[in-house]
Scaffold this motif. Sequence first.
Motif, PDB file in Angstrom:
ATOM      1  N   GLY A  51       2.062  13.371  -8.257  1.00  0.00           N
ATOM      2  CA  GLY A  51       0.679  12.736  -8.583  1.00  0.00           C
ATOM      3  C   GLY A  51      -0.087  11.364  -8.338  1.00  0.00           C
ATOM      4  N   CYS A  52      -0.950  11.803  -7.729  1.00  0.00           N
ATOM      5  CA  CYS A  52      -1.406  10.928  -7.118  1.00  0.00           C
ATOM      6  C   CYS A  52      -2.360   9.780  -8.026  1.00  0.00           C
ATOM      7  CB  CYS A  52      -3.121  10.357  -6.248  1.00  0.00           C
ATOM      8  SG  CYS A  52      -4.448  11.454  -6.260  1.00  0.00           S
ATOM      9  N   LEU A  53      -1.893   8.150  -7.276  1.00  0.00           N
ATOM     10  CA  LEU A  53      -2.474   7.107  -8.975  1.00  0.00           C
ATOM     11  C   LEU A  53      -3.651   7.685  -9.347  1.00  0.00           C
ATOM     12  CD1 LEU A  53      -1.789   4.508  -9.942  1.00  0.00           C
ATOM     13  CD2 LEU A  53      -3.030   2.882  -7.975  1.00  0.00           C
ATOM     14  N   LEU A 250      -9.574  -0.324   4.592  1.00  0.00           N
ATOM     15  CA  LEU A 250     -10.092   1.405   4.405  1.00  0.00           C
ATOM     16  C   LEU A 250      -8.439   1.707   2.948  1.00  0.00           C
ATOM     17  CD1 LEU A 250      -8.821   3.155   7.667  1.00  0.00           C
ATOM     18  CD2 LEU A 250     -10.901   2.621   6.782  1.00  0.00           C
ATOM     19  N   ILE A 251      -9.717   2.067   1.451  1.00  0.00           N
ATOM     20  CA  ILE A 251      -8.550   1.619   0.582  1.00  0.00           C
ATOM     21  C   ILE A 251      -8.205   2.688   0.107  1.00  0.00           C
ATOM     22  CG2 ILE A 251      -8.849   1.050  -1.337  1.00  0.00           C
ATOM     23  CD1 ILE A 251     -11.282  -1.100  -1.216  1.00  0.00           C
ATOM     24  N   SER A 252      -7.638   3.700   0.167  1.00  0.00           N
ATOM     25  CA  SER A 252      -6.776   5.212  -1.131  1.00  0.00           C
ATOM     26  C   SER A 252      -5.312   4.538  -2.339  1.00  0.00           C
ATOM     27  CB  SER A 252      -6.376   5.462  -0.170  1.00  0.00           C
ATOM     28  OG  SER A 252      -5.528   5.602   0.625  1.00  0.00           O
ATOM     29  N   SER A 253      -5.831   5.089  -3.191  1.00  0.00           N
ATOM     30  CA  SER A 253      -4.653   5.757  -3.734  1.00  0.00           C
ATOM     31  C   SER A 253      -2.882   6.706  -3.332  1.00  0.00           C
ATOM     32  CB  SER A 253      -5.571   5.972  -5.398  1.00  0.00           C
ATOM     33  OG  SER A 253      -5.210   6.912  -5.436  1.00  0.00           O
ATOM     34  N   PHE A 254      -1.922   5.572  -3.435  1.00  0.00           N
ATOM     35  CA  PHE A 254      -0.947   5.904  -2.828  1.00  0.00           C
ATOM     36  C   PHE A 254      -0.302   8.115  -4.063  1.00  0.00           C
ATOM     37  CE2 PHE A 254       3.416   7.508  -3.452  1.00  0.00           C
ATOM     38  CZ  PHE A 254       3.826   7.441  -2.702  1.00  0.00           C
ATOM     39  N   GLN A 283       3.059   0.052  -8.783  1.00  0.00           N
ATOM     40  CA  GLN A 283       3.916  -0.483  -8.411  1.00  0.00           C
ATOM     41  C   GLN A 283       3.536  -2.384  -7.585  1.00  0.00           C
ATOM     42  OE1 GLN A 283       6.973  -0.825  -9.539  1.00  0.00           O
ATOM     43  NE2 GLN A 283       6.811   1.439  -9.720  1.00  0.00           N
ATOM     44  N   GLU A 284       2.540  -1.639  -6.758  1.00  0.00           N
ATOM     45  CA  GLU A 284       1.887  -3.379  -5.891  1.00  0.00           C
ATOM     46  C   GLU A 284       0.681  -3.995  -6.510  1.00  0.00           C
ATOM     47  OE1 GLU A 284      -0.343  -4.728  -1.728  1.00  0.00           O
ATOM     48  OE2 GLU A 284      -0.092  -2.306  -2.976  1.00  0.00           O
ATOM     49  N   GLY A 285       1.202  -5.309  -7.117  1.00  0.00           N
ATOM     50  CA  GLY A 285       0.964  -6.651  -7.935  1.00  0.00           C
ATOM     51  C   GLY A 285      -0.281  -6.696  -6.708  1.00  0.00           C
ATOM     52  N   MET A 286      -1.165  -7.573  -7.220  1.00  0.00           N
ATOM     53  CA  MET A 286      -2.852  -8.144  -6.463  1.00  0.00           C
ATOM     54  C   MET A 286      -2.609  -9.693  -5.206  1.00  0.00           C
ATOM     55  SD  MET A 286      -5.468  -7.484  -5.872  1.00  0.00           S
ATOM     56  CE  MET A 286      -7.061  -8.844  -4.636  1.00  0.00           C
ATOM     57  N   ALA A 287      -0.471  -9.730  -5.989  1.00  0.00           N
ATOM     58  CA  ALA A 287      -0.845 -10.971  -4.989  1.00  0.00           C
ATOM     59  C   ALA A 287      -0.242 -10.808  -3.313  1.00  0.00           C
ATOM     60  CB  ALA A 287       0.701 -11.341  -5.152  1.00  0.00           C
ATOM     61  N   GLY A 288      -0.043  -8.838  -3.038  1.00  0.00           N
ATOM     62  CA  GLY A 288       0.209  -8.606  -2.009  1.00  0.00           C
ATOM     63  C   GLY A 288      -0.759  -8.479  -1.746  1.00  0.00           C
ATOM     64  N   ARG A 289      -1.686  -7.489  -1.534  1.00  0.00           N
ATOM     65  CA  ARG A 289      -3.186  -7.900  -1.404  1.00  0.00           C
ATOM     66  C   ARG A 289      -3.582  -8.989  -1.183  1.00  0.00           C
ATOM     67  NH1 ARG A 289      -4.984  -3.858  -5.770  1.00  0.00           N
ATOM     68  NH2 ARG A 289      -3.447  -3.687  -6.771  1.00  0.00           N
TER      69      ARG A 289
END
Length: 309
Positions: A51-53, A250-254, A283-289
């Motif tokens: 399922g998507c996030l 572009l912002i989308s959920s995996f 899994q992704e934290g805000m630091a990577g973004r």
Amino acid sequence: MVVGIPKALLYWRYKDLWIKFFQELNIKTLISPDTDKDILKKGLNIGIDEGCLSGKVYLGHIQWLIDKKVDYIFIPRVSYYDKQSFVCTKFRAMYDVVNNTFRHEKLKLLSYNIDAKRDVDELQSFKEMAKDLKKTDEEIEKSYYSAKKYYENKINEEVGQQKLTLSSIKNKLKIMLVGHSYNIYDAFIGKPITEYLLKNGCYPIYADLFDRKKSKDKSNEISPTLKYEYNKELLGSTFANKDKVDGIILISSFPCGPDSMTNDMIIRKLKDKPIINLIIDEQEGMAGRETRLESFIDIIRFKKGGKNA
């Protein structure tokens, strides 16, 4: 009677309609809080891996409402707004997903079903709730029309405010956020991105706050075969308003299928504007973004000729 409303998915598109509708009927509502780590964890534990996030977040909000023991949980079902345009499967299936996922909880779910292929429009679908709400069709209809007028006025206000803001911004970079409202405004998925932009002297412009009809008309020029209603709006809005902004996020959920197709189309066809594609997962934290966003902003400023551009 208390009706619980999950603060996720279509809530962000229709909150003013739904809340006003229940207010007009003198029915109390309980809105789940902003997505936090606890709600996210609940959703991740419940949702299937595929399922998507955004869907997992929704299930987390459902669990929060179950814990509060509301009388009903409101879960709309949307299939077709017209006979040509349909929406992502999750909006058609979410009622059944929730019913099955929480089958041991003995939930009382409240729903309406918009389906143009069955000739069921929005008003008719709201009337489906009359029996559960112990209201007459006349009471439902009166409350619906009042709520609908309020909802449309709110949309016009938001669209007008963004238009006014665009005309008045002088010294800040204008960055268009292209994504579904349930991603853009969610406290976990999109809000940290907005906050980062503001902190770094950029002004966020929202693709979903432009005229929807004009956006859909523009989408048909770009891709007459694109079927997904919400993606058509975002595609058209991006191309219709690209010259008003300095860059596009572009912002989308995996792993959203409709978004992957639409975003790829935007990236391939729109060559004259800086674009970054952010796919958010649990899994992704805000630091990577932030690292990617920092580089993106620097590139735009360089192209404009200076740090303060």
